[in-house]
Scaffold this motif. Structure first.
Motif, mmCIF file in Angstrom:
data_model
loop_
_atom_site.group_PDB
_atom_site.id
_atom_site.type_symbol
_atom_site.label_atom_id
_atom_site.label_comp_id
_atom_site.label_asym_id
_atom_site.label_seq_id
_atom_site.Cartn_x
_atom_site.Cartn_y
_atom_site.Cartn_z
ATOM 1 N N GLN A 197 0.884 -1.274 -0.107
ATOM 2 C CA GLN A 197 -0.058 0.001 -0.104
ATOM 3 C C GLN A 197 0.941 1.311 -0.016
ATOM 4 N N ARG A 198 2.051 1.488 0.815
ATOM 5 C CA ARG A 198 2.713 2.455 1.198
ATOM 6 C C ARG A 198 3.436 2.532 -0.364
ATOM 7 N N TYR A 199 3.939 1.378 -0.903
ATOM 8 C CA TYR A 199 4.912 1.668 -2.209
ATOM 9 C C TYR A 199 4.093 2.204 -3.406
ATOM 10 N N TRP A 200 2.968 1.492 -3.623
ATOM 11 C CA TRP A 200 2.198 1.777 -4.691
ATOM 12 C C TRP A 200 1.351 3.248 -4.774
ATOM 13 N N LEU A 201 1.158 3.573 -3.406
ATOM 14 C CA LEU A 201 0.504 5.051 -3.242
ATOM 15 C C LEU A 201 1.094 5.846 -3.855
ATOM 16 N N ARG A 202 2.503 5.793 -3.167
ATOM 17 C CA ARG A 202 3.727 6.731 -3.587
ATOM 18 C C ARG A 202 4.204 6.798 -5.174
ATOM 19 N N SER A 203 4.226 5.368 -5.459
ATOM 20 C CA SER A 203 4.376 5.220 -7.046
ATOM 21 C C SER A 203 3.470 5.639 -7.958
ATOM 22 N N TYR A 204 2.240 5.449 -7.454
ATOM 23 C CA TYR A 204 1.281 5.930 -8.464
ATOM 24 C C TYR A 204 1.410 7.492 -8.616
ATOM 25 N N LEU A 228 4.009 9.834 -12.574
ATOM 26 C CA LEU A 228 3.465 10.778 -13.708
ATOM 27 C C LEU A 228 4.935 11.768 -14.115
ATOM 28 N N PRO A 229 5.620 12.272 -13.230
ATOM 29 C CA PRO A 229 6.838 12.918 -13.902
ATOM 30 C C PRO A 229 7.752 12.094 -14.408
ATOM 31 N N VAL A 230 8.147 10.676 -14.037
ATOM 32 C CA VAL A 230 9.017 9.870 -14.571
ATOM 33 C C VAL A 230 8.518 9.594 -16.034
ATOM 34 N N ARG A 231 7.208 9.391 -16.213
ATOM 35 C CA ARG A 231 6.419 9.221 -17.560
ATOM 36 C C ARG A 231 6.802 10.471 -18.581
ATOM 37 N N THR A 286 10.579 13.622 -6.124
ATOM 38 C CA THR A 286 10.522 12.292 -6.570
ATOM 39 C C THR A 286 12.097 11.795 -6.721
ATOM 40 N N ASN A 287 11.784 10.412 -6.435
ATOM 41 C CA ASN A 287 13.292 9.755 -6.439
ATOM 42 C C ASN A 287 13.552 9.003 -7.628
ATOM 43 N N GLY A 329 10.769 6.596 -9.119
ATOM 44 C CA GLY A 329 9.295 7.026 -9.193
ATOM 45 C C GLY A 329 8.535 7.068 -7.887
ATOM 46 N N ASP A 330 9.475 6.809 -6.860
ATOM 47 C CA ASP A 330 8.775 7.157 -5.414
ATOM 48 C C ASP A 330 8.744 8.403 -5.039
ATOM 49 N N VAL A 331 7.664 9.023 -4.453
ATOM 50 C CA VAL A 331 7.780 10.160 -4.029
ATOM 51 C C VAL A 331 7.614 10.229 -2.325
ATOM 52 N N VAL A 332 7.773 11.472 -2.048
ATOM 53 C CA VAL A 332 7.655 11.797 -0.496
ATOM 54 C C VAL A 332 6.469 12.418 -0.281
ATOM 55 N N LEU A 333 5.728 11.705 0.475
ATOM 56 C CA LEU A 333 4.272 12.343 1.041
ATOM 57 C C LEU A 333 4.491 12.830 2.176
ATOM 58 N N ASP A 334 3.575 13.640 2.782
ATOM 59 C CA ASP A 334 3.410 14.295 4.000
ATOM 60 C C ASP A 334 3.213 13.239 4.884
ATOM 61 N N GLU A 335 3.709 13.530 6.269
ATOM 62 C CA GLU A 335 3.828 12.344 7.065
ATOM 63 C C GLU A 335 2.395 12.232 7.834
ATOM 64 N N SER A 336 1.399 13.244 7.328
ATOM 65 C CA SER A 336 -0.175 12.901 7.792
ATOM 66 C C SER A 336 -0.866 12.136 6.810
ATOM 67 N N VAL A 337 -0.123 11.341 5.594
ATOM 68 C CA VAL A 337 -0.817 10.744 4.813
ATOM 69 C C VAL A 337 -1.119 9.283 5.175
ATOM 70 N N SER A 338 -2.226 8.855 5.235
ATOM 71 C CA SER A 338 -2.612 7.464 5.694
ATOM 72 C C SER A 338 -2.612 6.578 4.595
ATOM 73 N N TYR A 339 -1.987 5.502 4.628
ATOM 74 C CA TYR A 339 -1.855 4.327 3.452
ATOM 75 C C TYR A 339 -3.068 3.249 3.638
#
Length: 329
Positions: free
Chosen positions: A91-98, A102-105, A204-205, A208-218
């Motif tokens: 869940q954590r990986y695919w949300l961040r990667s989802y 976009l910018p990688v594409r 973005t790394n 394709g993994d991104v850094v999301l706010d700590e408040s985000v729930s996966y």
């Protein structure tokens, strides 16, 4: 077993901090690279440095250290774990990667990718091995060669971000899986559409993994099950990008082909990489074992610093590679 992110040995970094780098002019660098390549039968090994000018973030900065020391990547065994804990990692990986896909594409090849493609097309250099998963070498060479020829000329050592595969070997285009993720998570699909509309871009790394706010729930993010597995009577959410994760082993056929490319060449040109990962560093070691000349183009410390037989130029690839093509071709 303890796993960690590959990095340059501290002994090399400490020596690098003390030494003064001797600069080299663009003209001298172009002449030395052109002379090296003009002898022919050269294999090429590239890394994240060649894609920086396309907007793809590198893992390490010019000092050779990890650019985000607080970043905690998900390791292979965590991602494929068949348990509620493993699902939470997915869940954590695919949300961040989802969001990060976009910018990688949107990235396009830069002058260094085009220069290497031109050198390959002209027969000046042979097969190219890249550690990058961004597909930009393919995109550059695809403009002048057919897809089968491109696949023969380029080996993606660590795989590609443009495909995903499930635990049981079913492979899908990443764009298809991206659509599945959006259908399963309409709230995040709306969020992503807003990012596209405004042009906003999260940090973005390279994968394709991104850094999301700590408040985000996966917890409520849905990872789709593999439809092919469901057709075979099983439910399976263990789906990963078709590239090598931290802690994962490179496929034997890819490893064998990488060695074959180096062993079949007369010399090795290494460009835009620190060689922090051993999968790439061992290719340079193999070239040195076979007494093949090695030319290294990179800014900052690398894992190969101080090795006998390595001729290193410290200058950005974008400053020289287009002129190298004119000098050689």
């Amino acid at each position: 077993m303890r796993l960690s992110v590959p990095n340059i040995p501290p002994s090399i970094l400490s020596k690098s901090a003390l030494r003064k780098t001797q600069g080299v002019s663009s003209a001298e660098a172009v002449q030395r690279i052109a002379s090296f390549l003009s002898l022919g039968h050269t294999a090429v090994l590239t890394g994240a440095g060649v894609s920086v000018d396309s907007g793809v973030k590198a893992y390490r900065g010019k000092d050779g250290r990890y650019m985000n020391p607080d970043y905690k990547p998900i390791f292979y065994q965590e991602l494929i774990e068949d348990s509620p804990r493993g699902y939470s990692f997915r869940q954590r990986y695919w949300l961040r990667s989802y969001i990060g896909f976009l910018p990688v594409r949107r990235t396009i090849p830069n002058p260094t990718h085009h220069a290497l493609a031109a050198l390959q097309h002209a027969g000046v250099v042979g097969p190219l091995i890249t550690q990058n998963v961004d597909g930009l070498h393919h995109a550059a060479l695809r403009r002048i060669l057919s897809e089968p020829e491109v696949d023969q000329r380029i080996l993606e050592l660590h795989g590609s971000i443009f495909k995903v595969n499930c635990q049981h070997g079913h492979v899908y285009p990443r764009t298809v899986f991206q659509a599945w993720l959006g259908e399963a998570n309409p709230h995040w699909r709306t969020f992503l559409a807003e990012l596209e509309r405004t042009g906003a871009q999260p940090k973005t790394n390279p994968d394709g993994d991104v850094v999301l706010d700590e408040s985000v729930s996966y917890d409520d993010f849905v990872v789709p099950h593999c439809p092919s597995c469901e057709g075979e009577g099983r439910r399976n959410s263990i789906i990963k990008p078709d590239f090598v994760f931290f802690g994962e082993t490179i496929r034997q056929d890819v490893k064998d082909r990488s060695y074959s490319i180096v062993e079949g060449a007369n010399r090795l040109f290494v460009i835009g990489t620190t060689l922090a990962t051993y999968s790439a560093f061992r290719l340079l070691k193999r070239a040195l074992e076979l007494r093949k000349p090695v030319l290294y183009l990179n800014v900052g410390p690398t894992r190969a610093d101080g090795l006998p037989g390595v001729d290193k130029l410290e200058i950005p690839t974008s400053a020289v590679m287009a002129d190298v093509v004119h000098a050689v071709v």
